[in-house]
Design an enzyme around this catalytic site. Structure first.
Site, mmCIF file in Angstrom:
data_model
loop_
_atom_site.group_PDB
_atom_site.id
_atom_site.type_symbol
_atom_site.label_atom_id
_atom_site.label_comp_id
_atom_site.label_asym_id
_atom_site.label_seq_id
_atom_site.Cartn_x
_atom_site.Cartn_y
_atom_site.Cartn_z
ATOM 1 N N ASP A 1 0.814 -1.210 0.000
ATOM 2 C CA ASP A 1 0.000 0.000 0.000
ATOM 3 C C ASP A 1 0.851 1.266 0.000
ATOM 4 O O ASP A 1 0.549 2.229 -0.708
ATOM 5 C CB ASP A 1 -0.932 0.010 1.220
ATOM 6 C CG ASP A 1 -2.039 -1.029 1.113
ATOM 7 O OD1 ASP A 1 -2.233 -1.570 0.008
ATOM 8 O OD2 ASP A 1 -2.695 -1.292 2.133
ATOM 9 N N VAL B 1 3.813 1.708 -1.156
ATOM 10 C CA VAL B 1 4.461 1.904 -2.451
ATOM 11 C C VAL B 1 3.457 2.444 -3.458
ATOM 12 O O VAL B 1 3.752 3.374 -4.220
ATOM 13 C CB VAL B 1 5.079 0.581 -2.953
ATOM 14 C CG1 VAL B 1 5.669 0.751 -4.349
ATOM 15 C CG2 VAL B 1 6.145 0.106 -1.978
ATOM 16 N N TYR B 2 2.250 1.857 -3.464
ATOM 17 C CA TYR B 2 1.211 2.357 -4.366
ATOM 18 C C TYR B 2 0.940 3.836 -4.082
ATOM 19 O O TYR B 2 0.859 4.664 -5.002
ATOM 20 C CB TYR B 2 -0.074 1.550 -4.192
ATOM 21 C CG TYR B 2 -1.201 1.998 -5.117
ATOM 22 C CD1 TYR B 2 -1.409 1.365 -6.335
ATOM 23 C CD2 TYR B 2 -2.032 3.062 -4.776
ATOM 24 C CE1 TYR B 2 -2.419 1.773 -7.195
ATOM 25 C CE2 TYR B 2 -3.039 3.480 -5.628
ATOM 26 C CZ TYR B 2 -3.229 2.832 -6.833
ATOM 27 O OH TYR B 2 -4.225 3.262 -7.674
ATOM 28 N N ASP B 3 0.773 4.191 -2.808
ATOM 29 C CA ASP B 3 0.469 5.579 -2.449
ATOM 30 C C ASP B 3 1.576 6.528 -2.896
ATOM 31 O O ASP B 3 1.314 7.638 -3.373
ATOM 32 C CB ASP B 3 0.264 5.700 -0.937
ATOM 33 C CG ASP B 3 -0.985 4.979 -0.460
ATOM 34 O OD1 ASP B 3 -1.859 4.692 -1.297
ATOM 35 O OD2 ASP B 3 -1.080 4.699 0.746
ATOM 36 N N LYS C 1 -27.545 -14.522 -11.404
ATOM 37 C CA LYS C 1 -28.078 -13.196 -11.714
ATOM 38 C C LYS C 1 -27.849 -12.266 -10.520
ATOM 39 O O LYS C 1 -28.522 -12.379 -9.499
ATOM 40 C CB LYS C 1 -29.570 -13.271 -12.052
ATOM 41 C CG LYS C 1 -30.173 -11.954 -12.498
ATOM 42 C CD LYS C 1 -31.634 -12.134 -12.872
ATOM 43 C CE LYS C 1 -32.238 -10.816 -13.323
ATOM 44 N NZ LYS C 1 -32.262 -9.820 -12.237
ATOM 45 N N GLU D 1 -23.103 -5.542 -14.486
ATOM 46 C CA GLU D 1 -23.953 -5.226 -13.342
ATOM 47 C C GLU D 1 -23.114 -4.581 -12.238
ATOM 48 O O GLU D 1 -22.024 -5.063 -11.902
ATOM 49 C CB GLU D 1 -24.591 -6.509 -12.798
ATOM 50 C CG GLU D 1 -25.797 -6.297 -11.940
ATOM 51 C CD GLU D 1 -27.097 -6.237 -12.752
ATOM 52 O OE1 GLU D 1 -28.169 -6.180 -12.143
ATOM 53 O OE2 GLU D 1 -27.018 -6.268 -14.007
ATOM 54 N N LYS E 1 -28.241 -18.363 -21.293
ATOM 55 C CA LYS E 1 -27.977 -17.807 -22.616
ATOM 56 C C LYS E 1 -27.558 -18.903 -23.577
ATOM 57 O O LYS E 1 -26.914 -19.881 -23.171
ATOM 58 C CB LYS E 1 -26.850 -16.760 -22.537
ATOM 59 C CG LYS E 1 -27.127 -15.619 -21.584
ATOM 60 C CD LYS E 1 -25.909 -14.723 -21.433
ATOM 61 C CE LYS E 1 -26.170 -13.607 -20.443
ATOM 62 N NZ LYS E 1 -24.983 -12.750 -20.228
#
Length: 409
Positions: A72, A74-76, A154, A212, A322
Site C-alpha cells: 500500500d 508503495v502504491y500511495d 443473476k 452489473e 444464454k
C-alpha cells in the site's frame, strides 16, 4: 529495465522529482535507506505513461484479482508522484489516469446519452414450463442448432453500459429505456473494479461492455448503519449510489462490477470464450458460470444455487441462461424488448417468520414520517434483518402489523 520490482517486500523502490516548467524529469532507483543507485533523465510524458500503466495494473490486481502486487505504501507513493507530475504538466492528465477516478467537485447533473447498441432487458421465467416454452420459441428460428446453454448467477444490481474508444473508458451509462440512458461517467470512474484502460494491445477501435453494478452484503450493512431510514435492499442502495452527484460518495460506498456481455468489431465466437476474453481485458466476470448441454442440466444448476446462493457475499435473485453459440444468437435475434437467446429464471421471493417487537416512526430530512417495524433478528436473503420499513397499509390508513409473531419479514 523495469521501473521497479512488483514484489511488495523488495529492496528497491522508484521515485521521481520534477521541477515545474522543465521539460525533463529525473527518476532514480532508490535503496530503502534512501541512497541513490542509478539516475536516468526521462521526459515527464514517458514517466507519466509508465506510472499510469503500473498503477492501473496494481489496481486491477488488488480490486479484481484480489492478489496485490504492490504494498500500500508503495502504491500511495507512486500515486502521489503521478499527481505531482500532472500538476506540474497539466497536459499529461489522461482519461485513463487513476487520479481521474474521483473528481474534486460534485457534478452538476446527468445528461442523456443514446446507446451505441440497445441495452435490452431480459424475459423472465418462473418454472420449468416457462423454460421449455422459451426453448421452443428460439428453436423454431434455428431448428438445426445444438441447444447448448451458459448459466450465470443473476446479480441483484443495476445494469451498466461501458463505452471504450481505442482502449480507454470514455463513458458509463445506465440502462434507461434501453435506447437512451443517463451519463454517469464520473461515478463509473469511482468504481475500482472497472478498468480505465483495456489490457490489450492494440485495443479495438471501440468496445461496448455490459455488466452489473452491485453492493456486497458487507458494504450494504455498513451503509445502512449510518442511515436514519435504511435502504430496503442492496439493489436500491446501489441505484441510489449511482445517482449521487458527488463521485467521492460512490468511492466511499465501494460498489463492485461484473461484466457479462460485449459488443464490438471483434471478439470470440462463444459466450464462455467471450467471458474469458473480458477477464483478460481487465474486467471481473461472474465466477460460477457453467455450460449446460440441455434444460435438465439447467434445472440442476438452478436447484443447486437456490440454496447455495445464501452463502455468497452478494445478493442474487435468479440465474441467467444464454445460448452459448454467438452465431445462433445472431440467427434468432431480438424481440422489441428482449433477446430471444437469453432468459432470467427467477427465484421465488423469500419469506421467514419473525417477531414484531415494536413500532417506531422516523422523520426524514423533508419532514416525511415513515413507520418502521422493530423485529427480532432473523436471517433473510443473506443478511440479518432487525428493522423493516412499513409501506403497505389498510384502506383506513392504519398499518396491519401486530405485536408478536407474524408473516415474512
Amino acid at each position: 529495465m523495469p521501473l521497479m520490482s512488483t514484489e511488495p517486500r523488495g529492496k528497491q523502490e522508484t521515485w521521481m522529482g520534477v521541477a515545474p516548467g522543465t521539460e525533463q524529469g529525473l527518476w532514480a532507483t532508490m535503496q530503502r535507506d534512501g541512497s541513490k543507485k542509478t539516475a536516468v533523465e526521462q521526459p515527464p510524458s514517458v514517466r507519466a505513461a509508465e506510472l499510469r500503466q503500473l498503477l492501473n495494473r496494481a489496481s486491477h490486481a488488488y480490486y479484481v484479482l484480489q492478489a496485490p502486487i504492490l504494498a500500500d505504501e508503495v502504491y500511495d507513493r507512486l500515486y502521489r508522484e503521478l499527481q505531482d507530475l500532472e500538476r506540474a504538466f497539466p497536459e499529461l492528465v489522461a482519461a485513463d489516469s487513476p487520479t481521474q477516478r474521483v473528481g474534486e467537485a460534485p457534478a452538476p447533473g446527468f445528461g442523456s446519452v443514446r446507446h451505441r447498441v440497445p441495452l435490452y432487458s431480459l424475459e423472465n421465467a418462473f418454472d420449468a414450463t416457462d423454460m421449455a416454452a422459451w426453448e421452443g420459441r428460439w428453436q423454431k428460428l434455428a431448428p438445426t442448432a445444438e441447444p447448448a446453454y451458459v448459466c450465470e448467477l443473476k446479480m441483484d444490481g443495476i445494469a451498466l453500459a461501458l463505452s471504450y474508444e481505442h482502449g480507454v473508458l470514455v463513458r458509463g451509462t445506465t440502462r434507461g429505456d434501453g435506447l437512451e440512458g443517463e451519463d454517469i461517467t464520473s461515478n463509473v470512474r469511482a468504481i475500482r473494479s472497472i478498468p480505465l484502460r483495456l489490457q490489450i494491445e492494440p485495443p479495438p477501435p471501440w468496445l461496448e461492455v455490459r455488466g452489473e453494478v452491485f453492493l456486497a452484503w458487507a458494504q450494504f450493512a455498513e451503509l445502512n448503519r449510518d442511515k436514519d431510514i435504511p435502504f430496503a435492499n442492496p439493489r436500491n442502495a446501489v441505484a441510489g449510489t449511482l445517482r449521487q452527484l458527488d463521485a467521492r460518495i460512490v468511492a466511499e460506498r465501494r460498489p463492485e462490477f461484473v461484466a457479462y456481455e460485449w459488443h464490438g468489431p471483434e471478439g470470440p465466437a462463444t459466450h464462455t470464450a467471450g467471458l474469458a476474453w473480458l477477464a483478460a481485458l481487465g474486467f471481473p466476470v461472474e465466477p460460477h458460470t457453467q455450460v449446460c448441454p440441455d434444460l435438465t442440466a439447467v434445472q440442476r444448476f438452478y436447484d443447486r444455487w437456490q440454496t447455495e446462493r445464501h452463502a455468497l457475499p452478494y445478493a442474487t435473485d435468479g440465474i441467467v441462461i444464454k445460448v452459448e453459440d454467438l452465431a445462433v444468437r445472431s440467427q434468432v435475434g431480438f424481440t422489441q424488448k428482449f433477446p430471444r437467446w437469453a432468459i432470467a429464471w427467477k427465484y421465488p421471493a423469500e419469506e421467514v417468520p419473525t417477531q414484531l417487537q415494536g413500532l417506531t416512526v422516523q422523520v426524514g430530512r423533508t419532514g416525511a414520517l415513515t413507520p418502521v417495524a422493530e423485529l427480532a433478528p432473523v436471517r433473510l436473503a443473506g443478511t440479518t434483518v432487525t428493522r423493516a420499513t412499513l409501506t403497505r397499509r389498510s384502506p383506513g390508513g392504519v398499518g396491519r402489523a401486530h405485536r408478536g409473531y407474524g408473516g415474512g419479514a
